[in-house]
Write a protein that holds these residues in place. Structure first.
Motif, PDB file in Angstrom:
ATOM      1  N   VAL A 232       0.756  -1.277  -0.251  1.00 54.66           N
ATOM      2  CA  VAL A 232       0.029  -0.326   0.116  1.00 54.66           C
ATOM      3  C   VAL A 232       0.938   0.932   0.189  1.00 54.66           C
ATOM      4  CG1 VAL A 232      -1.581   1.053   1.332  1.00 54.66           C
ATOM      5  CG2 VAL A 232      -1.944  -1.151   1.039  1.00 54.66           C
ATOM      6  N   ARG A 233       1.884   1.391   1.523  1.00 50.74           N
ATOM      7  CA  ARG A 233       3.371   3.000   0.685  1.00 50.74           C
ATOM      8  C   ARG A 233       3.306   3.003  -0.592  1.00 50.74           C
ATOM      9  NH1 ARG A 233       6.276   1.811   5.921  1.00 50.74           N
ATOM     10  NH2 ARG A 233       5.225  -0.336   6.013  1.00 50.74           N
ATOM     11  N   ARG A 234       3.824   1.585  -0.888  1.00 54.40           N
ATOM     12  CA  ARG A 234       4.580   1.539  -2.489  1.00 54.40           C
ATOM     13  C   ARG A 234       3.782   2.139  -2.727  1.00 54.40           C
ATOM     14  NH1 ARG A 234       6.740   1.500  -6.592  1.00 54.40           N
ATOM     15  NH2 ARG A 234       8.317   0.580  -7.209  1.00 54.40           N
ATOM     16  N   ALA A 241       5.717   0.590 -10.956  1.00 54.71           N
ATOM     17  CA  ALA A 241       6.615   0.114 -11.537  1.00 54.71           C
ATOM     18  C   ALA A 241       4.975  -0.959 -11.830  1.00 54.71           C
ATOM     19  CB  ALA A 241       6.705  -0.601 -10.138  1.00 54.71           C
ATOM     20  N   THR A 242       4.766  -2.413 -12.254  1.00 54.11           N
ATOM     21  CA  THR A 242       4.540  -3.242 -13.043  1.00 54.11           C
ATOM     22  C   THR A 242       4.129  -4.355 -12.135  1.00 54.11           C
ATOM     23  OG1 THR A 242       6.089  -4.973 -13.538  1.00 54.11           O
ATOM     24  CG2 THR A 242       5.814  -3.390 -15.316  1.00 54.11           C
ATOM     25  N   TRP A 243       2.830  -4.546 -11.943  1.00 60.32           N
ATOM     26  CA  TRP A 243       2.588  -5.651 -10.720  1.00 60.32           C
ATOM     27  C   TRP A 243       3.883  -6.788 -10.406  1.00 60.32           C
ATOM     28  CZ3 TRP A 243      -0.948  -3.595  -7.684  1.00 60.32           C
ATOM     29  CH2 TRP A 243      -1.187  -2.935  -8.339  1.00 60.32           C
ATOM     30  N   ALA A 244       3.954  -7.123 -11.852  1.00 61.47           N
ATOM     31  CA  ALA A 244       5.178  -8.438 -11.637  1.00 61.47           C
ATOM     32  C   ALA A 244       5.904  -7.578 -10.740  1.00 61.47           C
ATOM     33  CB  ALA A 244       5.885  -8.765 -12.838  1.00 61.47           C
ATOM     34  N   GLU A 245       6.859  -6.269 -10.982  1.00 65.42           N
ATOM     35  CA  GLU A 245       7.758  -5.867 -10.532  1.00 65.42           C
ATOM     36  C   GLU A 245       7.920  -5.886  -8.890  1.00 65.42           C
ATOM     37  OE1 GLU A 245      10.009  -3.265 -13.934  1.00 65.42           O
ATOM     38  OE2 GLU A 245       8.443  -2.026 -13.024  1.00 65.42           O
ATOM     39  N   LEU A 246       6.186  -5.318  -8.888  1.00 61.98           N
ATOM     40  CA  LEU A 246       6.399  -5.135  -6.607  1.00 61.98           C
ATOM     41  C   LEU A 246       5.591  -6.246  -6.560  1.00 61.98           C
ATOM     42  CD1 LEU A 246       3.508  -2.241  -8.137  1.00 61.98           C
ATOM     43  CD2 LEU A 246       5.572  -1.912  -6.173  1.00 61.98           C
ATOM     44  N   ALA A 248       8.070  -9.110  -6.644  1.00 63.79           N
ATOM     45  CA  ALA A 248       9.865  -9.408  -6.635  1.00 63.79           C
ATOM     46  C   ALA A 248      10.181  -8.538  -5.733  1.00 63.79           C
ATOM     47  CB  ALA A 248      10.069  -8.942  -7.925  1.00 63.79           C
ATOM     48  N   GLU A 249       9.968  -7.046  -5.699  1.00 66.84           N
ATOM     49  CA  GLU A 249      10.336  -6.674  -4.736  1.00 66.84           C
ATOM     50  C   GLU A 249      10.275  -7.120  -3.402  1.00 66.84           C
ATOM     51  OE1 GLU A 249      10.028  -1.580  -3.524  1.00 66.84           O
ATOM     52  OE2 GLU A 249       9.273  -2.449  -6.227  1.00 66.84           O
ATOM     53  N   LEU A 250       8.759  -6.801  -3.404  1.00 66.38           N
ATOM     54  CA  LEU A 250       8.025  -7.293  -1.634  1.00 66.38           C
ATOM     55  C   LEU A 250       7.817  -8.211  -1.414  1.00 66.38           C
ATOM     56  CD1 LEU A 250       5.268  -4.457  -2.685  1.00 66.38           C
ATOM     57  CD2 LEU A 250       7.387  -4.157  -0.960  1.00 66.38           C
ATOM     58  N   GLY A 251       8.239  -9.326  -1.852  1.00 63.26           N
ATOM     59  CA  GLY A 251       8.663 -10.900  -1.559  1.00 63.26           C
ATOM     60  C   GLY A 251       7.081 -11.568  -2.008  1.00 63.26           C
ATOM     61  N   ALA A 275      -6.133   2.511  -7.924  1.00 58.26           N
ATOM     62  CA  ALA A 275      -6.885   3.544  -8.176  1.00 58.26           C
ATOM     63  C   ALA A 275      -7.771   4.298  -7.010  1.00 58.26           C
ATOM     64  CB  ALA A 275      -8.313   3.572  -9.222  1.00 58.26           C
ATOM     65  N   ARG A 276      -7.761   3.566  -6.052  1.00 59.13           N
ATOM     66  CA  ARG A 276      -8.774   3.847  -5.033  1.00 59.13           C
ATOM     67  C   ARG A 276      -7.420   4.876  -3.182  1.00 59.13           C
ATOM     68  NH1 ARG A 276      -9.386   5.934  -1.374  1.00 59.13           N
ATOM     69  NH2 ARG A 276     -10.460   5.537   0.682  1.00 59.13           N
ATOM     70  N   LEU A 277      -6.065   4.231  -3.933  1.00 57.92           N
ATOM     71  CA  LEU A 277      -5.169   4.193  -3.451  1.00 57.92           C
ATOM     72  C   LEU A 277      -4.554   6.089  -3.667  1.00 57.92           C
ATOM     73  CD1 LEU A 277      -2.590   1.358  -2.347  1.00 57.92           C
ATOM     74  CD2 LEU A 277      -4.362   2.268  -0.827  1.00 57.92           C
TER      75      LEU A 277
END
Length: 283
Positions: A232-234, A241-246, A248-251, A275-277
């Motif tokens: 959420v914070r990211r 970033a793409t969803w795939a990148e996120l 990998a980045e966030l575990g 969009a909500r965020l």
């Protein structure tokens, strides 16, 4: 007062709606147990319904205006005049108002909530409870006293004083679980829970029992909420970033795992959650 501790008030207006948000730096002695403290006021031309995502915190709403509607999973609304406390949960909550709301939002760490309210957090997990049901008798007029004050600094002073006094009076032992929570947070939810229990010399069953009392949920669910909180914070403030990148980045195991977690926690698609965020009124 130290100028750095004066309330910062932000006001905005769009489409006939008006918002005011007040924040200020927390005292050093509260930062271990308080994730955030803010005052808010909102006026909209029409009734408003907003989806709240689950995060690794206990949310306290002290209402200074008309009661907010809190909708259960079936959509039935409840109101808690004066305020409410929402424990850790693995599902979203919809809240609404009829055109105006005003109050203070206090975001507590689970350990902070355990110390502040003096009840096992298993009693709050997945629930919304009237604030008066958790306050000592001497403080059950807290909302009225706050509403009578002329400015946000005075209100923040009163809330901070109340928190500090309750923390000073707390007698429950929380050091072990607090240490485990810090390990989970430091790893962004990626710590091995079995290994954590071994480090503490506890069985998995005993660790879960401790977490249910001090946090409200088992350590594995807390780790999932922490990882989702980092996502959420990211999404709110990090670079695109793409969803795939996120993932990998966030575990997350992979993009499909990330998608399942978002749908489970929010009830909407990843695109809808992003969009909500982007809504500036998302707290």
């Amino acid at each position: 007062m130290d100028p750095r501790r004066r309330a910062r008030v932000t006001r905005s207006e769009a489409g006939g709606s008006r918002w005011e948000v007040a924040t200020r730096e927390l005292p050093a002695g509260l930062r271990a147990h308080v994730r955030g403290l803010l005052g808010y006021s909102e006026a909209t031309p029409l009734p408003n319904l907003r989806r709240q995502f689950p995060l690794p915190q206990v949310v306290v709403i002290i209402e200074l205006g008309p009661p907010i509607r809190v909708h259960d999973p079936d959509g039935a609304p409840s109101r808690y005049a004066g305020g409410f406390v929402a424990g850790l949960h693995d599902c979203w909550t919809d809240t609404g108002h009829d055109g105006s709301q005003r109050g203070i939002q206090l975001n507590l760490t689970p350990i902070g909530a355990r110390l502040l309210f003096g009840v096992a957090l298993s009693e709050l997990a997945g629930r919304v409870v009237h604030l008066d049901d958790l306050l000592p008798r001497a403080h059950r007029n807290l909302a009225e006293r706050l509403a009578a004050l002329p400015d946000w600094d005075g209100r923040f002073d009163m809330v901070e004083s109340f928190i500090a006094s309750r923390l000073a009076e707390a007698r429950v032992e929380v050091d072990t679980v607090a240490w485990a929570c810090r390990r989970i947070e430091a790893s962004a939810g990626a710590v091995d829970i079995g290994g954590l229990a071994d480090e503490l010399g506890y069985s998995g069953k005993h660790l879960i029992a401790l977490f249910r009392d001090r946090v409200g949920v088992p350590p594995k669910l807390l780790a999932r909420l922490v990882r989702f909180d980092h996502l959420v914070r990211r999404l709110k403030s990090g670079p695109p970033a793409t969803w795939a990148e996120l993932a990998a980045e966030l575990g997350f195991a992979d993009q499909a795992h990330l998608t399942r977690e978002i749908r489970s926690f929010t009830g909407i698609t990843p695109t809808g959650a992003r969009a909500r965020l982007s809504d500036p009124t998302f707290a």
